[in-house]
Motif scaffolding. Structure first.
Motif, PDB file in Angstrom:
ATOM      1  N   LYS A   1       0.849  -1.189   0.000  1.00 48.96           N
ATOM      2  CA  LYS A   1       0.000   0.000   0.000  1.00 48.96           C
ATOM      3  C   LYS A   1       0.888   1.244   0.000  1.00 48.96           C
ATOM      4  O   LYS A   1       1.918   1.288   0.656  1.00 48.96           O
ATOM      5  N   ASN A   2       0.431   2.226  -0.719  1.00 46.29           N
ATOM      6  CA  ASN A   2       1.116   3.504  -0.698  1.00 46.29           C
ATOM      7  C   ASN A   2       2.608   3.419  -1.045  1.00 46.29           C
ATOM      8  O   ASN A   2       3.442   3.824  -0.237  1.00 46.29           O
ATOM      9  N   PRO A   3       3.008   2.899  -2.175  1.00 48.62           N
ATOM     10  CA  PRO A   3       4.434   2.856  -2.520  1.00 48.62           C
ATOM     11  C   PRO A   3       4.983   4.263  -2.751  1.00 48.62           C
ATOM     12  O   PRO A   3       4.251   5.181  -3.137  1.00 48.62           O
ATOM     13  N   HIS A   4       6.253   4.429  -2.481  1.00 50.36           N
ATOM     14  CA  HIS A   4       6.943   5.706  -2.689  1.00 50.36           C
ATOM     15  C   HIS A   4       8.255   5.434  -3.412  1.00 50.36           C
ATOM     16  O   HIS A   4       8.826   4.341  -3.315  1.00 50.36           O
ATOM     17  N   LEU A   5       8.714   6.449  -4.110  1.00 48.27           N
ATOM     18  CA  LEU A   5      10.051   6.342  -4.683  1.00 48.27           C
ATOM     19  C   LEU A   5      11.083   6.604  -3.589  1.00 48.27           C
ATOM     20  O   LEU A   5      12.000   5.805  -3.385  1.00 48.27           O
ATOM     21  N   ILE A   6      10.919   7.713  -2.858  1.00 50.70           N
ATOM     22  CA  ILE A   6      11.833   8.089  -1.777  1.00 50.70           C
ATOM     23  C   ILE A   6      11.006   8.617  -0.621  1.00 50.70           C
ATOM     24  O   ILE A   6      10.041   9.370  -0.830  1.00 50.70           O
ATOM     25  N   VAL A   7      11.386   8.253   0.602  1.00 43.21           N
ATOM     26  CA  VAL A   7      10.755   8.781   1.806  1.00 43.21           C
ATOM     27  C   VAL A   7      11.841   9.372   2.695  1.00 43.21           C
ATOM     28  O   VAL A   7      12.751   8.661   3.134  1.00 43.21           O
ATOM     29  N   ASP A   8      11.759  10.682   2.954  1.00 37.12           N
ATOM     30  CA  ASP A   8      12.729  11.347   3.849  1.00 37.12           C
ATOM     31  C   ASP A   8      14.171  11.077   3.441  1.00 37.12           C
ATOM     32  O   ASP A   8      15.018  10.702   4.271  1.00 37.12           O
ATOM     33  N   GLY A   9      14.454  11.235   2.186  1.00 38.54           N
ATOM     34  CA  GLY A   9      15.821  11.034   1.725  1.00 38.54           C
ATOM     35  C   GLY A   9      16.157   9.569   1.535  1.00 38.54           C
ATOM     36  O   GLY A   9      15.366   8.681   1.836  1.00 38.54           O
TER      37      GLY A   9
ATOM     38  N   GLY B   1       8.040   1.140   2.160  1.00 36.78           N
ATOM     39  CA  GLY B   1       7.716   0.924   0.753  1.00 36.78           C
ATOM     40  C   GLY B   1       8.463   1.825  -0.196  1.00 36.78           C
ATOM     41  O   GLY B   1       7.887   2.317  -1.174  1.00 36.78           O
ATOM     42  N   GLU B   2       9.765   2.041   0.046  1.00 33.16           N
ATOM     43  CA  GLU B   2      10.579   2.869  -0.849  1.00 33.16           C
ATOM     44  C   GLU B   2      11.151   1.996  -1.968  1.00 33.16           C
ATOM     45  O   GLU B   2      11.827   1.008  -1.693  1.00 33.16           O
TER      46      GLU B   2
END
Length: 714
Positions: free
Chosen positions: A83-91, A174-175
Motif C-alpha cells: 500500500k502507498n508505494p513511494h520512490l523516496i521517503v525522507d531522503g 515501501g521505498e
C-alpha cells in the motif's frame, strides 16, 4: 532500416561535439524519451510497459534461478504488492533496501556509498518522477557509460514469487528507488543475470563518470589514511573487497566478515583510546547483516575506552551490516580499496586544478591490436597518443613535485549482454619523446620502441573493465600506448588523462576519425599517372604492359571501342590474375561493376580508351605493391602488413580508417586478397577525389538527389 553503423558513429561524434552525452543532455538509451513516453501514457490513461526490457524471463536471464522457480515468477507493480508505494521517503539511506537472490553486492555496495553523496545521487536518480499525480508506471535513471551519460527508461514491473520481490526490495516504508535503480542497471547490462558478478569500480564509474583509483591493501601507499580522509571529504564513493576464500562463493568467517565480498566504506574517523589515537574505518555490508566481530565492532569493550562524545558520535549497536574496524585490522582483512571521485583532488592536499583529456579508441585484430611490449614486432601498431605537458600557467604550483598525472584506461563493451563481453588484460605504457622526434606527428614506428624504454607503466595487465595509475611526469612530450596483453584481442576503449599541469593530448593517428581530405588529400600516389616520373616506379615487364595497353584493350573492347563490366571482368582475370604463382578467386562481376563506375568519367556504364588507360596503370601499380608485401606468395596479405602496403602506394591512413578497412575488406582469417587490395586502393583514390572536388574546403553540402546519384554510382 536504420542507417549503416559507420554513419551512426559519425552522427554520434557530431552530437557529442554539440554536447550530447553530458549530464545535462544525456543520450536516450534505446532512443526512449522519458518525458514523451510518460506524457503519452498520462494522456491515454495507460501504465507504461517497456518493450525493450520486457517483464519476462528474458530480462531475468539464465543461471540465477531454477526453471521451476522461474516459472513461478509474476511481474508486479509496487502498488500491487504494498500500500502507498513511494520512490523516496525522507531522503535515501543505505538501510532502505535489502539484497535479493542476485549476487550483485558490488552494485549494492556502490549504491550504499552513493547515499552519502547528494550531488552524485541527483545525477543518477532524477527527482522529476514518483508515485504521485504524474505516475504512469514509468521511471528513468542516468548512468555514465564509457564516456557519455545515458538516460535509461524502465517500467515499474518487478519480478515476484508469492507476492515477494525476488531481487532488491524495500525494507521500510515501501521505498522503491533502489529496486527500480537495480532494474535500470540490469537493462543497461542486458539482464539481471548479467549483474551476478562484477567489480565495485564498474558501478562507481557508472554513477559518477569520474576518476577511479584502486589500492592494493597488501602494498598500501604510505599516505593511504590521508587519501581516505580526503576522499570522504570530497564528492567520492569508497568501497572495499575481502579476499576470496578457499572455495568459490561467499562464506562467513568466524570474525564475521564474508569472503570474496564487496563492502561500502561509509566513514573514517579518529578517536582517542587509552590516551592514544586510533584510526577507524566504517564499513557496510550490503547484505544488511554479517558484521565484523573483532576490535571496535558494535559490542567491543574498546568503546568503553573513548570519550562519551566519541562514543555517541560513532557507536550504533544494530544488526544492520555496518561496523567500525581499526585501520590496522582493515588492512589485514581487506585486499582492495576502491575510490571513485568527481575529480582527482583527493589524491593529495595540493590546491591544483586538474586538466583532463578524453579519447575513444579501438583495438582491431591484425591492425591496431598489437599486444604488450613482449610482442615488440606488433606493439607499435597499437593506438598511440601524443601528450604535451606544459609547466607554465596557474596549474603549475609549488606542489609540482607530487604525482601530477593520472591515466585511466577503460575497455568498452559492444555486446548487448555484459557477460558476453570479454575483459582482456589491459595496460598502457608511457614513453618520453626524444629531441629527434619532437616534430613527429604520425604514428611512431616500430624502430622507436626497439630503441626506447617506457618511463612509466601501470602494474600488470589486470583482467578488469578499467585500470588506473598515476605518476609524476616532468614537463615535456610523451607517447601513451594503451594495449591488451596479447595481440589480436579486439575491443574498443576509453582513455582518460588527468594532469595538474597544462596538458594537450592528441591521437598520433587521428584514431576514430574518418577524414580522407586530411589524411589522404596531399598524399595521393603520383606513380600511376601519365609521364616519365610514373614509369620509374614500375618494373620493365610492367612498363612494357603499360606501353602496350592498347593491345590489351583491343582484345576486349566492343565495336565502339569501349568495355563493359563483363568485358572488364574477363580482362582483369585473364591479364592481371592469370599466370600468378598463387590461386585466387578472381575479380567478381559486382566488383568490376564498382570499379567501372569509379573510373567512368562519361557516365556511360562503359570505359573508353582513355578511362581504361587510367585504370590499367593503377591496377598494375597496386598489383606490384601487393606482390612486394606478400612475402609468402600466397595471394593473401596479412593485416599486420596492410598499413605498410597502403603507405607504399602513397596513401597515409589513420588508425580509425585502417580499422574500418580491415573490417570491410579482410577475410575471416584476417587477410586481404589481391582483388580486395586493388579494389580498396581504387576506392580510396576515388573517394578522396570526390571529396576534394565537391568540398568547400571544410565539408560537402549535397542535395538529396546529388547524394543518391553519388552513392548509387561510385
Amino acid at each position: 532500416m536504420p542507417p549503416p553503423g559507420v554513419i551512426l558513429n559519425i552522427i554520434e561524434h557530431r552530437r557529442r561535439a554539440e554536447g550530447e552525452g553530458s549530464i545535462e543532455n544525456p543520450v536516450k538509451f534505446h532512443g526512449q524519451d522519458f518525458h514523451t513516453l510518460r506524457q503519452y501514457c498520462l494522456r491515454n490513461r495507460l501504465r507504461f510497459t517497456d518493450g525493450t526490457f520486457p517483464p519476462d524471463s528474458s530480462s531475468i536471464g539464465p543461471g540465477i534461478m531454477e526453471d521451476h522457480d522461474l516459472a513461478r515468477v509474476v511481474w508486479r507493480r509496487p502498488w500491487e504488492v504494498v500500500k502507498n508505494p513511494h520512490l523516496i521517503v525522507d531522503g535515501v539511506s543505505r538501510f532502505d533496501f535489502g539484497q535479493g537472490r542476485l549476487g550483485d553486492c558490488w552494485f549494492l555496495a556502490s549504491i550504499g556509498a552513493m547515499t552519502f553523496q547528494k550531488r552524485i545521487l541527483e545525477q543518477v536518480l532524477p527527482t522529476d518522477q514518483g508515485f504521485g499525480n504524474d505516475y504512469a508506471g514509468i521511471f528513468h535513471f542516468r548512468f555514465w557509460r564509457f564516456g557519455k551519460w545515458v538516460d535509461v527508461v524502465v517500467d515499474d514491473k518487478l519480478p515476484t514469487i508469492n507476492n515477494t520481490f525476488i531481487f532488491v526490495h524495500p525494507k521500510t516504508a515501501g521505498e522503491f528507488w533502489a529496486a527500480l535503480l537495480e532494474k535500470a542497471y540490469a537493462k543497461v547490462c542486458g539482464s539481471y543475470s548479467d549483474m551476478a558478478i562484477g567489480y565495485l569500480s564498474e558501478a562507481m564509474l557508472d554513477f559518477t563518470g569520474g576518476v577511479y583509483v584502486g589500492f592494493n591493501l597488501r602494498r598500501p601507499p604510505p599516505d593511504l589514511w590521508d587519501i581516505m580522509h580526503r576522499a570522504v571529504k570530497h564528492i567520492s564513493l569508497l568501497g572495499c573487497l575481502t579476499p576470496q576464500g578457499q572455495k568459490s562463493g561467499n562464506a562467513v568467517l568466524p570474525n564475521g566478515l564474508v569472503t570474496g565480498h564487496a563492502y561500502a566504506v561509509t566513514g573514517v574517523t579518529q578517536v582517542i583510546s587509552y590516551g592514544q589515537p586510533v584510526r577507524l574505518v566504517r564499513v557496510w555490508n550490503p547484505w544488511g547483516q554479517a558484521e565484523w566481530t573483532g576490535d571496535w565492532s558494535d559490542r567491543s569493550s574498546l568503546w568503553q575506552s573513548v570519550s562519551l562524545e566519541d562514543r555517541a558520535r560513532c557507536l550504533q549497536i544494530a544488526d544492520n551490516g555496518e561496523f567500525w574496524i581499526s585501520l590496522d585490522s582493515f588492512l589485514k582483512n581487506f585486499c582492495i580499496l576502491e575510490i571513485c571521485c568527481l575529480s582527482p583532488n583527493f589524491l593529495d592536499d595540493s590546491k591544483c586544478r586538474w586538466a583532463s583529456s578524453f579519447h575513444d579508441g579501438r583495438w582491431v585484430a591484425g591492425v591496431t591490436a598489437g599486444g604488450c611490449i613482449d610482442h615488440i614486432e606488433t606493439f607499435w601498431t597499437n593506438p598511440q597518443y601524443l601528450v604535451t605537458v606544459t609547466a607554465t600557467g596557474p596549474q603549475y604550483t609549488e606542489h609540482h613535485g607530487l604525482r601530477n598525472t593520472l591515466v585511466t584506461l577503460i575497455q568498452k563493451s559492444d555486446k548487448t549482454h555484459r557477460h558476453l563481453s570479454p575483459n582482456y588484460g589491459i595496460d598502457f605504457y608511457i614513453y618520453v619523446v626524444p629531441p629527434d622526434f619532437q616534430n613527429h606527428r604520425q604514428k611512431f614506428p616500430s624502430s622507436f620502441f626497439y630503441g626506447h624504454n617506457p618511463v612509466a607503466k601501470a602494474e600488470s595487465f589486470p583482467v578488469a573493465r578499467e585500470m588506473t595509475a598515476y605518476f609524476q611526469l616532468k614537463p615535456g612530450k610523451y607517447i601513451i600506448v594503451p594495449s591488451t596483453k596479447h595481440p589480436n584481442e579486439a575491443s574498443s576503449f576509453v582513455l582518460k588523462i588527468f594532469s595538474k599541469l597544462y596538458i594537450l593530448a592528441e591521437d598520433c593517428c587521428a584514431q576514430g576519425h574518418l577524414d580522407i581530405s586530411k589524411h589522404l588529400g596531399a598524399q595521393i600516389p603520383a606513380a600511376p599517372e601519365d609521364g616519365n616520373s610514373a614509369k620509374k616506379k614500375f618494373s620493365c615487364s610492367e612498363r612494357h604492359e603499360m606501353e602496350n595497353f592498347q593491345h590489351v584493350f583491343s582484345q576486349y573492347h566492343d565495336q565502339y571501342m569501349e568495355v563493359n563490366a563483363e568485358q572488364l571482368q574477363m580482362l582483369l582475370n585473364e591479364k592481371v590474375i592469370k599466370g600468378l604463382t598463387f590461386q585466387t578467386g578472381g575479380f567478381a562481376l559486382d566488383t568490376c561493376r564498382s570499379i567501372l563506375a569509379m573510373m567512368d568519367l562519361s557516365v556511360t556504364g562503359k570505359l573508353c580508351n582513355e578511362e581504361f588507360s587510367r585504370l590499367w596503370k593503377r591496377v598494375l601499380y597496386y598489383r606490384d605493391i601487393f606482390l612486394k608485401f606478400d612475402g609468402s606468395h600466397s595471394g593473401r596479405l596479412p593485416l599486420n602488413k596492410l598499413r605498410s602496403a597502403i603507405h607504399a602506394t602513397g596513401f597515409t591512413v589513420s588508425d580509425g580508417l585502417l580499422n574500418l578497412i580491415a573490417l570491410r575488406y579482410s577475410s575471416s582469417s584476417g587477410e586481404l586478397s589481391l582483388e580486395s587490395f586493388i579494389f580498396l586502393l581504387l576506392r580510396l583514390d576515388c573517394m578522396d577525389k570526390i571529396f576534394r572536388n565537391l568540398s568547400s574546403g571544410s565539408g560537402i553540402h549535397l542535395q538529396e538527389k546529388e547524394w543518391l546519384y553519388l552513392t548509387i554510382y561510385s
